[in-house]
Write a protein that holds these residues in place. Structure first.
Motif, PDB file in Angstrom:
ATOM      1  N   LEU A   1       0.872  -1.181   0.000  1.00  0.00           N
ATOM      2  CA  LEU A   1       0.000   0.000   0.000  1.00  0.00           C
ATOM      3  C   LEU A   1       0.906   1.228   0.000  1.00  0.00           C
ATOM      4  CD1 LEU A   1      -2.574  -1.137   2.723  1.00  0.00           C
ATOM      5  CD2 LEU A   1      -2.873  -1.173   0.223  1.00  0.00           C
ATOM      6  N   VAL A   2       0.687   2.132  -0.947  1.00  0.00           N
ATOM      7  CA  VAL A   2       1.601   3.261  -1.134  1.00  0.00           C
ATOM      8  C   VAL A   2       0.850   4.575  -0.973  1.00  0.00           C
ATOM      9  CG1 VAL A   2       3.181   4.406  -2.721  1.00  0.00           C
ATOM     10  CG2 VAL A   2       3.019   1.900  -2.710  1.00  0.00           C
ATOM     11  N   ASP A   3       1.388   5.465  -0.149  1.00  0.00           N
ATOM     12  CA  ASP A   3       0.879   6.827  -0.016  1.00  0.00           C
ATOM     13  C   ASP A   3       1.927   7.787  -0.557  1.00  0.00           C
ATOM     14  OD1 ASP A   3      -1.544   6.138   1.163  1.00  0.00           O
ATOM     15  OD2 ASP A   3      -0.686   6.148   3.184  1.00  0.00           O
ATOM     16  N   ASN A   4       1.510   8.660  -1.461  1.00  0.00           N
ATOM     17  CA  ASN A   4       2.414   9.619  -2.082  1.00  0.00           C
ATOM     18  C   ASN A   4       2.071  11.014  -1.593  1.00  0.00           C
ATOM     19  OD1 ASN A   4       4.287  10.833  -3.770  1.00  0.00           O
ATOM     20  ND2 ASN A   4       2.955  10.797  -5.562  1.00  0.00           N
ATOM     21  N   ASN A   5       2.941  11.601  -0.786  1.00  0.00           N
ATOM     22  CA  ASN A   5       2.682  12.922  -0.212  1.00  0.00           C
ATOM     23  C   ASN A   5       3.932  13.793  -0.384  1.00  0.00           C
ATOM     24  OD1 ASN A   5       1.975  15.170   1.244  1.00  0.00           O
ATOM     25  ND2 ASN A   5       1.158  14.040   2.991  1.00  0.00           N
ATOM     26  N   PRO A   6       4.143  14.327  -1.598  1.00  0.00           N
ATOM     27  CA  PRO A   6       5.385  15.040  -1.892  1.00  0.00           C
ATOM     28  C   PRO A   6       5.518  16.420  -1.263  1.00  0.00           C
ATOM     29  CG  PRO A   6       3.913  15.128  -3.781  1.00  0.00           C
ATOM     30  CD  PRO A   6       3.271  14.210  -2.785  1.00  0.00           C
ATOM     31  N   THR A   7       4.504  16.886  -0.586  1.00  0.00           N
ATOM     32  CA  THR A   7       4.595  18.201   0.063  1.00  0.00           C
ATOM     33  C   THR A   7       4.493  18.093   1.582  1.00  0.00           C
ATOM     34  OG1 THR A   7       2.194  18.555  -0.143  1.00  0.00           O
ATOM     35  CG2 THR A   7       3.592  19.341  -1.955  1.00  0.00           C
ATOM     36  N   ILE A   8       4.615  16.915   2.125  1.00  0.00           N
ATOM     37  CA  ILE A   8       4.466  16.721   3.568  1.00  0.00           C
ATOM     38  C   ILE A   8       5.505  17.535   4.329  1.00  0.00           C
ATOM     39  CG2 ILE A   8       5.963  14.676   3.679  1.00  0.00           C
ATOM     40  CD1 ILE A   8       3.928  13.501   5.693  1.00  0.00           C
ATOM     41  N   THR A   9       5.088  18.145   5.415  1.00  0.00           N
ATOM     42  CA  THR A   9       5.998  18.941   6.233  1.00  0.00           C
ATOM     43  C   THR A   9       6.722  18.036   7.236  1.00  0.00           C
ATOM     44  OG1 THR A   9       4.360  19.387   7.961  1.00  0.00           O
ATOM     45  CG2 THR A   9       4.432  20.908   6.068  1.00  0.00           C
ATOM     46  N   ALA A  10       7.779  18.573   7.826  1.00  0.00           N
ATOM     47  CA  ALA A  10       8.535  17.810   8.822  1.00  0.00           C
ATOM     48  C   ALA A  10       7.654  17.448  10.015  1.00  0.00           C
ATOM     49  CB  ALA A  10       9.753  18.616   9.277  1.00  0.00           C
ATOM     50  N   ASP A  11       6.814  18.377  10.455  1.00  0.00           N
ATOM     51  CA  ASP A  11       5.935  18.118  11.599  1.00  0.00           C
ATOM     52  C   ASP A  11       4.902  17.047  11.275  1.00  0.00           C
ATOM     53  OD1 ASP A  11       7.244  19.932  13.172  1.00  0.00           O
ATOM     54  OD2 ASP A  11       5.837  21.575  12.795  1.00  0.00           O
TER      55      ASP A  11
ATOM     56  N   THR B   1      24.111  25.745   1.578  1.00  0.00           N
ATOM     57  CA  THR B   1      22.707  25.946   1.944  1.00  0.00           C
ATOM     58  C   THR B   1      21.899  25.980   0.664  1.00  0.00           C
ATOM     59  OG1 THR B   1      23.291  27.227   3.915  1.00  0.00           O
ATOM     60  CG2 THR B   1      21.059  27.495   3.049  1.00  0.00           C
ATOM     61  N   GLU B   2      20.853  25.189   0.601  1.00  0.00           N
ATOM     62  CA  GLU B   2      20.029  25.149  -0.612  1.00  0.00           C
ATOM     63  C   GLU B   2      18.567  25.385  -0.285  1.00  0.00           C
ATOM     64  OE1 GLU B   2      20.892  21.463  -2.633  1.00  0.00           O
ATOM     65  OE2 GLU B   2      22.899  22.119  -3.205  1.00  0.00           O
ATOM     66  N   PRO B   3      17.900  26.304  -1.010  1.00  0.00           N
ATOM     67  CA  PRO B   3      18.500  27.204  -2.001  1.00  0.00           C
ATOM     68  C   PRO B   3      19.375  28.261  -1.326  1.00  0.00           C
ATOM     69  CG  PRO B   3      16.193  27.735  -1.677  1.00  0.00           C
ATOM     70  CD  PRO B   3      16.440  26.479  -0.907  1.00  0.00           C
ATOM     71  N   PRO B   4      20.425  28.722  -2.009  1.00  0.00           N
ATOM     72  CA  PRO B   4      21.369  29.638  -1.382  1.00  0.00           C
ATOM     73  C   PRO B   4      20.929  31.090  -1.366  1.00  0.00           C
ATOM     74  CG  PRO B   4      22.082  29.146  -3.605  1.00  0.00           C
ATOM     75  CD  PRO B   4      20.858  28.293  -3.346  1.00  0.00           C
TER      76      PRO B   4
ATOM     77  N   VAL C   1      12.547   8.668   0.066  1.00  0.00           N
ATOM     78  CA  VAL C   1      12.767  10.112  -0.026  1.00  0.00           C
ATOM     79  C   VAL C   1      13.726  10.417  -1.172  1.00  0.00           C
ATOM     80  CG1 VAL C   1      12.452  10.313   2.473  1.00  0.00           C
ATOM     81  CG2 VAL C   1      14.769  10.122   1.536  1.00  0.00           C
ATOM     82  N   ARG C   2      13.792  11.698  -1.493  1.00  0.00           N
ATOM     83  CA  ARG C   2      14.882  12.200  -2.351  1.00  0.00           C
ATOM     84  C   ARG C   2      15.727  13.110  -1.465  1.00  0.00           C
ATOM     85  NH1 ARG C   2      12.410  13.171  -8.444  1.00  0.00           N
ATOM     86  NH2 ARG C   2      10.866  11.525  -8.343  1.00  0.00           N
ATOM     87  N   GLY C   3      15.994  14.326  -1.914  1.00  0.00           N
ATOM     88  CA  GLY C   3      16.865  15.197  -1.132  1.00  0.00           C
ATOM     89  C   GLY C   3      16.151  16.170  -0.226  1.00  0.00           C
ATOM     90  N   ARG C   4      14.845  16.395  -0.434  1.00  0.00           N
ATOM     91  CA  ARG C   4      14.123  17.404   0.346  1.00  0.00           C
ATOM     92  C   ARG C   4      13.871  16.972   1.778  1.00  0.00           C
ATOM     93  NH1 ARG C   4       8.824  18.752   1.978  1.00  0.00           N
ATOM     94  NH2 ARG C   4       8.154  16.650   1.393  1.00  0.00           N
ATOM     95  N   THR C   5      13.389  15.767   1.954  1.00  0.00           N
ATOM     96  CA  THR C   5      12.993  15.288   3.279  1.00  0.00           C
ATOM     97  C   THR C   5      14.212  15.003   4.146  1.00  0.00           C
ATOM     98  OG1 THR C   5      10.978  14.306   2.401  1.00  0.00           O
ATOM     99  CG2 THR C   5      11.760  13.486   4.521  1.00  0.00           C
ATOM    100  N   LYS C   6      14.205  15.524   5.350  1.00  0.00           N
ATOM    101  CA  LYS C   6      15.267  15.249   6.316  1.00  0.00           C
ATOM    102  C   LYS C   6      14.796  14.121   7.232  1.00  0.00           C
ATOM    103  CE  LYS C   6      17.223  18.857   4.550  1.00  0.00           C
ATOM    104  NZ  LYS C   6      18.138  18.645   3.398  1.00  0.00           N
ATOM    105  N   VAL C   7      15.504  13.003   7.174  1.00  0.00           N
ATOM    106  CA  VAL C   7      15.136  11.853   8.000  1.00  0.00           C
ATOM    107  C   VAL C   7      15.998  11.921   9.264  1.00  0.00           C
ATOM    108  CG1 VAL C   7      14.684   9.379   8.032  1.00  0.00           C
ATOM    109  CG2 VAL C   7      14.672  10.605   5.861  1.00  0.00           C
TER     110      VAL C   7
END
Length: 311
Positions: free
Chosen positions: A23-33, A258-261, A47-53
Motif C-alpha cells: 500500500l503506497v501513499d504519495n505525499n510530496p509536500t508533507i511537512t517535517a511536523d 545551503t540550498e536554495p542559497p 525520499v529524495r533530497g528534500r525530506t530530512k530523516v
C-alpha cells in the motif's frame, strides 16, 4: 501488506512496482511536523533530497524497517539514528551517474567559453564577440576528486575532448584508478597540476570544506572549479575570495552549502555559472532511480539480498 510512504515523489514506473506489492501513499509536500505524526504507520519511507530523516523521524517510526533514497547522496538521512533503531538505509547510486557526469561537462564547457554571458548578451541585444575569448579543453589537465562511478564517467567524457585525467580518491587503489582511465595522483599534486578541478565525492566529515583557502593557494593561477557533488565540500567563502583575487578564473556550481542559497555574492559573481542542484534531474535518470529504489526497498522488506545497502 506493507505500507510505504513517498515524501518527495517518485516516477510512475517506480510507484507501479511498489503498488503491486504494498500500500503506497504519495505525499510530496508533507511537512517535517506532519511526517512525525504519520511515519509510525509505515514499514518503509522513500525520499529524495528534500525530506530530512532525522533521529526524531526514526524515533516516531516504530514500524519502520527501511528508508530508501531515490538517488545517491544520503546526507539528509541520519545514518547513526538508523543503525540505532535497526532501520536499513538503501539508495540507488548507479541511476544518476550519466546525468551528473553530463552536467559536469556542461558546466565545464560553460565556464571555459562563458556561454551564459554570451546568451545573456544576445538577449539584451548585445554582440559581445570581441570580449569573449575563451579557452579550450584540449590537452588541459582535469583533476577529478573522487574517482567513483560519477568521477569515472566524467573522466571518460573529458578524455573524449583530449584532456589528461588526473584522479585522486583515498578509497580507491591506484591500479583501479588507472583501470578507470585516470592517472592516480596525490591530493597536493592534483591541486598543483590541474587546469580544471571537478568534485565527485559525498559530503562527509572528511570531505567537508575540502577545497579551502589552503587548497586554493596550492592551485595554478587561473584554475577553474566544477562541483556537481554535494554542497559543503567547497568552502564557499574561500572560493569567493579566490574568484575575487583571480586565483580561480571561473566556477561552475550545481550544489551549495545551503540550498536554495539565495542571491549570495558567490551566486551573483560574474565568473560563476550556477544551476539549482539539477545533476540528477533528467527524465531518464529519474526513471532508472525509481525502478532501482522501488525494487531495493521491497527486497529489504522481504529480507532479500541487497545491492546498495548504506546502513
Amino acid at each position: 501488506m506493507y505500507k510505504i510512504l513517498l515524501t518527495d515523489g517518485l516516477e510512475e514506473n517506480g510507484q507501479v512496482i511498489l503498488r503491486a506489492n504494498a500500500l503506497v501513499d504519495n505525499n510530496p509536500t508533507i511537512t517535517a511536523d506532519d511526517l512525525l505524526k504519520v511515519v509510525g504507520e509505515y514499514d518503509a519511507l522513500i525520499v529524495r533530497g528534500r525530506t530530512k530523516v532525522t533521529p526524531a523521524v526514526f524515533e516516531a517510526g516504530k514500524k519502520l524497517k527501511v528508508v530508501g533514497r531515490a538517488g545517491v547522496g544520503v546526507d539528509n538521512i541520519d545514518l547513526n539514528a538508523a543503525k540505532a533503531h535497526g532501520v536499513t538505509v538503501v539508495n540507488s547510486p548507479t541511476a544518476t551517474t550519466l546525468a551528473v557526469a553530463e552536467l559536469a561537462m556542461a558546466l565545464m564547457l560553460s565556464i571555459v567559453r562563458d556561454i551564459p554571458r554570451g546568451d545573456a548578451g544576445m538577449k539584451a541585444g548585445k554582440w559581445l564577440k570581441k570580449e569573449m575569448e575563451g579557452t579550450e579543453l584540449w590537452h588541459k589537465k582535469l583533476g577529478v576528486i573522487g574517482f567513483g562511478r560519477i568521477g569515472e564517467a566524467t573522466g571518460k567524457r573529458a578524455a573524449a575532448f583530449d584532456m589528461e585525467i588526473l584522479g585522486y580518491d583515498p578509497l580507491i587503489p591506484a591500479a583501479e584508478i588507472v583501470k578507470r582511465g585516470g592517472k592516480p595522483v596525490s591530493f597536493e599534486e592534483l591541486l598543483a597540476k590541474s587546469d580544471i578541478i571537478t568534485m565527485h565525492l559525498p559530503l562527509t566529515p572528511e570531505s567537508k570544506g575540502m577545497l579551502n583557502a589552503a587548497a586554493f593557494a596550492k592551485m595554478k593561477d587561473g584554475v577553474r572549479i566544477v562541483c556537481a557533488a554535494r554542497g559543503g565540500v567547497i568552502d564557499e567563502e574561500a572560493l569567493l575570495a579566490a574568484l575575487e583575487s583571480g586565483k580561480v578564473a571561473a566556477a561552475g556550481l550545481d550544489v551549495f552549502a545551503t540550498e536554495p542559497p539565495g542571491l549570495t555574492a558567490l551566486v551573483s559573481h560574474p565568473h560563476v555559472v550556477c544551476s539549482p542542484h539539477i545533476g540528477a534531474q533528467t527524465a531518464e535518470a529519474q526513471v532508472r532511480a525509481a525502478d532501482d529504489i522501488a525494487n531495493e526497498v521491497l527486497a529489504a522488506l522481504d529480507g532479500k539480498a541487497l545491492r546498495w545497502k548504506v546502513a
